[in-house]
Motif scaffolding. Structure first.
Motif, PDB file in Angstrom:
ATOM      1  N   GLY A   1       0.851  -1.184   0.000  1.00 45.33           N
ATOM      2  CA  GLY A   1       0.000   0.000   0.000  1.00 45.33           C
ATOM      3  C   GLY A   1       0.881   1.226   0.000  1.00 45.33           C
ATOM      4  N   PRO A   2       0.361   2.366   0.289  1.00 51.04           N
ATOM      5  CA  PRO A   2      -1.022   2.589   0.721  1.00 51.04           C
ATOM      6  C   PRO A   2      -2.001   2.553  -0.451  1.00 51.04           C
ATOM      7  CG  PRO A   2       0.130   4.681   0.658  1.00 51.04           C
ATOM      8  CD  PRO A   2       1.140   3.615   0.303  1.00 51.04           C
ATOM      9  N   TRP A   3      -3.257   2.288  -0.078  1.00 50.25           N
ATOM     10  CA  TRP A   3      -4.326   2.169  -1.064  1.00 50.25           C
ATOM     11  C   TRP A   3      -5.431   3.190  -0.779  1.00 50.25           C
ATOM     12  CZ3 TRP A   3      -3.293  -2.164   2.192  1.00 50.25           C
ATOM     13  CH2 TRP A   3      -2.377  -3.082   1.652  1.00 50.25           C
ATOM     14  N   PRO A   4      -6.214   3.546  -1.772  1.00 51.23           N
ATOM     15  CA  PRO A   4      -7.458   4.279  -1.479  1.00 51.23           C
ATOM     16  C   PRO A   4      -8.397   3.308  -0.752  1.00 51.23           C
ATOM     17  CG  PRO A   4      -7.357   3.699  -3.802  1.00 51.23           C
ATOM     18  CD  PRO A   4      -6.042   3.279  -3.197  1.00 51.23           C
ATOM     19  N   ALA A   5      -9.404   3.845  -0.114  1.00 45.61           N
ATOM     20  CA  ALA A   5     -10.322   3.011   0.661  1.00 45.61           C
ATOM     21  C   ALA A   5     -11.761   3.242   0.217  1.00 45.61           C
ATOM     22  CB  ALA A   5     -10.182   3.324   2.149  1.00 45.61           C
ATOM     23  N   VAL A   6     -12.609   2.295   0.551  1.00 46.36           N
ATOM     24  CA  VAL A   6     -14.027   2.412   0.240  1.00 46.36           C
ATOM     25  C   VAL A   6     -14.844   1.804   1.384  1.00 46.36           C
ATOM     26  CG1 VAL A   6     -14.105   0.245  -1.099  1.00 46.36           C
ATOM     27  CG2 VAL A   6     -15.787   2.020  -1.529  1.00 46.36           C
TER      28      VAL A   6
END
Length: 107
Positions: free
Chosen positions: A21-26
């Motif tokens: 990551g980091p990743w976007p989140a949902v």
């Protein structure tokens, strides 16, 4: 499983992408059937596509029929425990070191 929030732990399902990551989140919002296998699969698909996905269990505050009524009332009016839980999930994901700080919602 769940997500730590300021007032304790928010029950739900967390799907974490593989890789660095980091990743976007949902925040994945379930329908009247609640947090079921279908919502878990949808969350897993988001994770497979590079999103840290959290599906809060919005019907966990007492007797299920009453929880459903309260949750839909909260979503219709924009005020109540279901809305508070969705906002708390988004805020926690935004602060999570595994995310980019960008959070969307689906449901």
């Amino acid at each position: 499983a769940g997500l730590p929030i300021s007032r304790g732990r928010l029950p739900g399902y967390l799907a974490v992408p593989s890789g660095a990551g980091p990743w976007p989140a949902v925040v994945v919002i379930h329908e009247v059937f609640g947090l079921n296998d279908d919502i878990r699969r949808i969350s897993d698909r988001f994770a497979a596509n590079g999103y840290l996905a959290f599906a809060p269990a919005l019907f966990q505050r007492g007797h299920k029929p009453l929880c459903i009524v309260r949750a839909f009332r909260a979503l219709a009016t924009g005020s109540g425990s279901a809305v508070d839980d969705i906002v708390a999930a988004a805020e926690q994901l935004r602060r999570d070191d595994r995310t980019t700080g960008k959070v969307g919602s689906a449901g």
